[in-house]
Enzyme design. Structure first.
Site, mmCIF file in Angstrom:
data_model
loop_
_atom_site.group_PDB
_atom_site.id
_atom_site.type_symbol
_atom_site.label_atom_id
_atom_site.label_comp_id
_atom_site.label_asym_id
_atom_site.label_seq_id
_atom_site.Cartn_x
_atom_site.Cartn_y
_atom_site.Cartn_z
ATOM 1 N N GLY A 155 -6.488 3.551 2.309
ATOM 2 C CA GLY A 155 -6.507 3.988 3.213
ATOM 3 C C GLY A 155 -5.388 5.125 2.459
ATOM 4 N N HIS A 156 -5.642 6.878 2.451
ATOM 5 C CA HIS A 156 -4.863 7.629 1.661
ATOM 6 C C HIS A 156 -4.450 8.562 2.901
ATOM 7 C CE1 HIS A 156 -6.058 6.001 -2.079
ATOM 8 N NE2 HIS A 156 -5.831 5.385 -2.204
ATOM 9 N N LYS B 295 -0.675 7.347 -2.711
ATOM 10 C CA LYS B 295 -1.206 8.199 -3.734
ATOM 11 C C LYS B 295 -1.923 9.399 -3.052
ATOM 12 C CE LYS B 295 -2.959 4.319 -4.121
ATOM 13 N NZ LYS B 295 -2.225 3.273 -3.423
ATOM 14 N N ASP C 209 -0.448 1.860 -1.383
ATOM 15 C CA ASP C 209 0.095 1.926 -0.747
ATOM 16 C C ASP C 209 1.011 2.600 -1.049
ATOM 17 O OD1 ASP C 209 -1.983 1.217 1.287
ATOM 18 O OD2 ASP C 209 -1.159 -0.073 2.043
ATOM 19 N N GLN D 231 -5.750 1.472 -4.495
ATOM 20 C CA GLN D 231 -5.540 0.265 -4.597
ATOM 21 C C GLN D 231 -4.521 0.498 -5.133
ATOM 22 O OE1 GLN D 231 -9.127 0.302 -4.942
ATOM 23 N NE2 GLN D 231 -8.927 -0.501 -2.570
#
Ligand code: GDP
Ligand code: IMO
Ligand code: MG
Length: 429
Positions: free
Chosen positions: A40-41, A16, A13, A224
Site C-alpha cells: 500500500g503506497h 516508498k 511502509d 515491502q
C-alpha cells in the site's frame, strides 16, 4: 541514471510511494518488481491522497511507462479496480503506458482462501499476513503449478487453470473444515478481468532491456521492506518474495551493470504491521505519539488493511544490516516532522541477547525475540520542521540525529522529508 532501485529499509511502509512519486518526475519507466497488492503506497499530490497497491507509484507522471514485472503476483480483479479508479480521475492508464509481464503470477481466489486457512492453522503463531493470497501464490510459483499472467490471453486455458486451482484448494480447505469455493462462481470475475487485461500483457524484461539500451531512466520500485524479505528478513515473519535490491534484477529481468543508484528509504522511527519481533517497539505514550491517532492520513495505520502499526525508536541495527544487504548508495529519511516535540530521541545501536552484544540481527527468530535494544539517547527538538526546505534551517539536534544515522549505517543521508506533500522535502549536502 540508467536504473535506480528504491527499497524499504525496515518492515515496509517507510514512505516508498512518496519517494517513487518524487523520482518519477524525472524517469521514463517506473517498474514494480515484487509482491502484489499486499503493498500500500501512498502519494499525496495536488491535495489528493492516492493509494497504490499494484500500480507503480510513478503512475501520476504521465510521461512514465509503468511496468508490473515478472517478480510480482497479481490479482487481476483488484488491478482492474485500481486502473478504473485512477482512470476516473483522468489519468491515462491505457496499454500504451501500462505493461504487465506475461511471466508475473496470478493470484486466484484459491490463493486468498488458502492464505486465510494457513493463518488460521498457525494459531498463535500467525504471521498477520495481509490475507491477499501472496504466500500461496508464490508457493504455487515455486512448486511450478502457478498461473502466469500470459495465460490470460487464452480465456479457455485460463478458466481451466483457475478451475484446477480451486479444486486443489478445496481439497486443503475440506481437511480444515473450512468453507469450500465454488469453482465456477469464483472464476467469473477473474475471467472478465483477464479479458480486459489482455492488451496490457508484454514481455516486460525484453521491453526494459531495450529501453535501458536506449538510455531510458528506469526506476525500480520496491514493495515491502528489507526485514520482510523471504531470505534476509526475520523469517518466518516475512512476506514470500525478494524485497531487497537484488530482487529488482530477478523481478524485472535485467543485469546489475545498469544500476547506478540504490536508495534506501527509512522512516525516522520504526514501524511494523503484523506479527514478529520488533526490538525497539514502544508500548507506551511515545509509541502512541509516533503512531498518531489515525486522524491524519499519514498516521501509522495500514494503507492496505487499516491495521494499527506497531511503532518504536529507530532500529539502527536493522538499518545498518539493510544498508549492507542492499548496497545503499544513499538513504532517504521520511517523517522527520513526526519527531518534533520529543525531549529526546533514541536509536538502537546494537542488541543484547543473553548478555551478549549483537551488531546485526541474529538468524534465529527465537534469539531476535529476546533481543533488547541498546539505545543511544540524543537531544530532541521542539521546532515544527514541516515548513523547512533548506538544510541550514533544520534544528541542530535534528541535524545531529540525521548524521548519527548516516554514521551508523556508513551511508550518507541525501534527503529528508518533513511532511507527506510533494514539496515537503529537504535535500542534504
Ligand atoms: P510505503 O508503503 O512505503 O509507500 O508507505 P505508506 O504509504 O504505507 O506509509 C507511509 C505514510 O507516511 C503515508 O501515509 C505517507 O503519505 C506518509 N509520509 C511519507 N513521508 C512523510 C513525511 O515526511 N511526513 C509525514 N508526516 N508523513 C509522510
Ligand atoms: P508496503 O509495500 C508493511 C507484512 C504483513 C505480514 C507479512 C506477510 O506497503 O511497505 P503477506 O500478506 O505479504 O504474506 O504478509 O508482511 N507486509 C507488509 N507490512 N508494508 C507492506 O507493504 C507489507 N506487505 C506485507 O503485515 O506481517
Ligand atoms: Mg505501505
Amino acid at each position: 541514471m540508467p536504473a535506480t532501485i528504491l527499497v524499504g529499509a525496515h518492515w515496509g511502509d517507510e514512505g516508498k510511494g512518496r519517494v517513487v512519486d518524487e523520482f518519477a518526475a524525472k524517469a521514463d519507466v517506473v517498474a514494480r518488481f515484487g509482491g502484489g497488492d499486499n503493498a500500500g503506497h501512498t502519494v499525496y499530490a495536488d491535495g489528493k491522497v492516492f493509494k497504490f497497491h499494484l500500480l507503480p507509484s510513478g503512475v501520476l507522471h504521465e510521461q512514465t511507462a509503468c511496468v508490473l514485472g515478472n517478480g510480482m503476483v497479481i490479482n487481476p480483479v483488484n488491478l482492474l479496480k485500481e486502473i478504473d479508479s485512477l482512470a476516473s480521475t483522468g489519468v491515462d492508464i491505457s496499454p500504451k503506458r501500462l505493461l504487465i509481464s506475461t511471466r508475473a503470477h496470478i493470484i486466484s481466489p484459491a490463493h486468498i482462501a488458502l492464505d486465510k486457512a494457513a493463518e488460521k492453522a498457525r494459531g498463535d503463531k500467525a504471521i498477520g499476513t495481509t490475507l491477499r493470497g501472496i504466500g500461496p501464490a508464490y508457493l504455487d510459483k515455486a512448486a511450478r503449478q502457478g498461473i502466469r499472467a500470459g495465460l490470460m490471453s487464452d480465456t479457455e486455458e485460463f478458466a481451466e487453470a483457475l478451475h484446477d486451482a480451486v479444486e486443489r484448494a478445496n481439497h486443503v480447505l475440506s481437511q480444515q473444515n473450512m468453507e469450500l469455493l465454488d469453482a465456477h462462481e469464483s472464476a467469473v470475475t477473474y475471467i472478465e478481468a483477464a479479458e480486459r487485461l489482455k492488451p496490457y500483457l508484454c514481455e516486460t524484461s525484453v521491453y526494459i532491456n531495450q529501453r535501458l539500451r536506449e538510455g531510458a531512466r528506469v526506476l525500480c520500485e520496491g514493495a515491502q521492506g528489507t526485514m520482510l524479505d523471504v531470505d534476509h528478513g526475520d523469517y518466518p515473519y516475512v512476506t514470500s518474495s525478494s524485497s531487497i535490491a537484488g530482487g529488482a534484477l530477478t523481478g524485472l529481468g535485467f543485469g546489475p551493470l545498469y544500476v547506478d543508484r540504490v536508495i534506501g528509504i527509512a522512516k525516522a522511527f520504526s514501524s511494523r504491521v503484523g506479527a514478529g519481533p520488533m526490538p525497539t517497539e514502544l508500548n507506551d505514550e511515545i509509541g502512541d505519539r509516533l503512531r498518531g491517532t489515525g486522524e491524519n492520513f499519514w498516521d501509522e495505520f495500514g494503507t492496505t488493511t487499516g491495521r494499527r502499526r506497531r511503532c518504536g525508536w529507530l532500529d539502527g541495527v536493522i538499518l545498518h544490516y539493510a544498508a549492507q544487504l542492499n548496497g545503499f548508495s544513499e538513504l532517504y529519511l521520511t517523517k522527520l516532522d513526526v519527531l518534533s516535540g520529543l525531549k529526546e530521541v533514541k536509536i538502537a545501536v546494537a542488541y543484547e541477547i543473553d548478555g551478549k552484544r549483537y551488531d546485526f540481527p541474529p538468524t534465529m527468530i527465537s534469539d531476535l525475540e529476546r533481543a533488547k535494544p541498546i539505545l543511544e539517547t540524543l537531544p530532541g527538538w521542539e521546532e515544527d520542521v514541516s515548513g523547512i526546505r533548506h538544510e541550514a534551517d533544520l534544528p541542530a539536534a535534528a541535524r545531529t540525529y540525521i548524521q548519527r544515522i548516516a554514521d551508523l549505517c556508513e551511508t550518507p543521508v541525501r534527503t529528508v522529508s518533513v511532511g507527506p506533500a510533494r514539496n515537503q522535502v529537504v535535500a542534504l549536502a
